[in-house]
Design a protein around this motif. Structure first.
Motif, short mmCIF file in Angstrom:
data_model
loop_
_atom_site.label_atom_id
_atom_site.label_comp_id
_atom_site.label_asym_id
_atom_site.label_seq_id
_atom_site.Cartn_x
_atom_site.Cartn_y
_atom_site.Cartn_z
N ASP A 226 27.45 -6.99 -12.55
CA ASP A 226 28.43 -6.17 -13.27
C ASP A 226 29.85 -6.48 -12.83
O ASP A 226 30.77 -6.58 -13.66
CB ASP A 226 28.14 -4.68 -13.05
N TYR A 230 32.86 -8.19 -14.88
CA TYR A 230 34.17 -7.53 -14.99
C TYR A 230 35.30 -8.53 -14.72
O TYR A 230 36.31 -8.55 -15.45
CB TYR A 230 34.23 -6.37 -14.01
N PRO A 274 34.63 -2.83 -8.44
CA PRO A 274 35.69 -3.04 -9.44
C PRO A 274 37.08 -2.70 -8.92
O PRO A 274 38.07 -3.31 -9.33
CB PRO A 274 35.27 -2.11 -10.58
N VAL A 315 35.61 -0.79 -17.38
CA VAL A 315 35.21 -0.93 -15.98
C VAL A 315 33.72 -0.59 -15.85
O VAL A 315 33.27 0.45 -16.35
CB VAL A 315 36.04 0.02 -15.07
#
Length: 317
Positions: A226, A230, A274, A315
């Motif tokens: 993930d 991103y 993130p 996000v």
């Protein structure tokens, strides 16, 4: 051991602060670049302590540093070294240039022609230089800290995109606030000499071997799919921004991941989040996008575009 390395790297900022006032962000950026084995482009008007920052950081890390003032008549051999004939030996021998160091301060790099600028490309990318058909390895660690002046563009040469892409971070050193500038003058009034770092009380807190161990620890920091997605989405979004003529390349996305891993490790995390990616996005990407001419005329900045991109890209949770 890992926690001890983190603590001592944070202590580096304290030691540099004994000589440099109000540039904590730039100091942290330099440390991140060293951990990620990258290079740094420092931008700021004359007199904001760019050279002092590099010298102070080298002293705190026990690293060798050399400074080259880039000028229009500087030749590639003045940076990399060249073959010199020694009469006593009756043969040509290689004399190392200033690039054979741990931290090379390339002062006002945009004041030298592209031919000399390109002499740094191999050194920055391959950690070696080739002279007279032979490749010679550079010391480890190796970091190029190049400075450029955001004003007085007359007589300068724009850095080519290929070279800009080799810099992991672009750090902007702004003029200090009044309180910070007051502290600078207070120290000078008390006898501070920027040429005497020992007198400023800077002590080495980390050895080159410790720094290498920290670099290995950064490599071990993980990133989920993930987070990888991103970083890719941020890079791709810059290519679609209406004010951008040339967006971030895949190399830029890799650089964003490398810097994010270093920042995550320095903050005490074993994996990238993130938030780490967002915090590294501006210094990693601001020099990797090329604005359209009409956007430049309107005064649009790369940082403003990147903030807009960060706000728009979803996000991962």
């Amino acid at each position: 051991m890992t926690d001890d390395l983190r603590t001592r790297l944070r202590d580096v900022r304290t030691e540099v602060g004994k000589a440099v006032v109000g540039q904590d962000g730039a100091v942290t950026g330099m440390i991140v670049a060293l951990l990620a084995r990258g290079h740094v482009l420092l931008e700021g008007v004359p007199g904001v302590a760019k050279t002092l920052l590099v010298r102070s950081l080298s002293a705190a890390l026990q690293l060798d540093t050399k400074r080259v003032q880039f000028t229009p008549d500087l030749m590639p051999g003045d940076v990399t070294g060249s073959m010199i004939y020694e009469g006593s030996r009756g043969e040509f021998v290689f004399r190392e240039g200033p690039v054979f160091t741990n931290i090379l301060l390339a002062d006002e790099i945009n004041r030298t022609p592209p031919k000399t600028q390109s002499a740094l490309l191999e050194a920055m990318e391959e950690r070696q230089v080739s002279v007279d058909g032979a490749s010679r390895r550079l010391p480890a660690p190796f970091l190029v800290a190049a400075t450029q002046n955001p004003v007085e563009y007359e007589g300068t040469y724009t850095l080519p995109e290929a070279q800009l892409d080799r810099f992991l971070l672009k750090l902007v050193l702004d003029l200090p606030a009044r309180d910070t500038e007051f502290e600078v003058l207070r120290r000078h009034a008390a006898g501070f000499d920027p040429r005497d770092l020992g007198g400023a009380g800077i002590r080495p807190v980390l050895s080159p071997g410790d720094l290498e161990a920290a670099q290995r620890a950064v490599v071990a920091v993980t990133a989920s799919e993930d987070v990888l997605g991103y970083a890719v989405d941020l890079a791709r979004a810059t290519r679609e921004a209406p004010s951008v003529g040339l967006g971030v390349s895949p190399r830029g996305a890799v650089a964003l991941l490398s810097a994010s891993k270093a920042w995550a490790w320095l903050q005490g995390f074993d994996s990238v989040t993130p938030d780490h990616v967002q915090e590294m996005a501006l210094p990693v990407l601001r020099h990797r996008i090329q604005l359209r001419p009409e956007a430049e005329l309107e005064g649009v900045s790369a940082d403003a575009i990147l903030r807009s991109v960060i706000a728009q890209v979803q996000v991962p949770i």
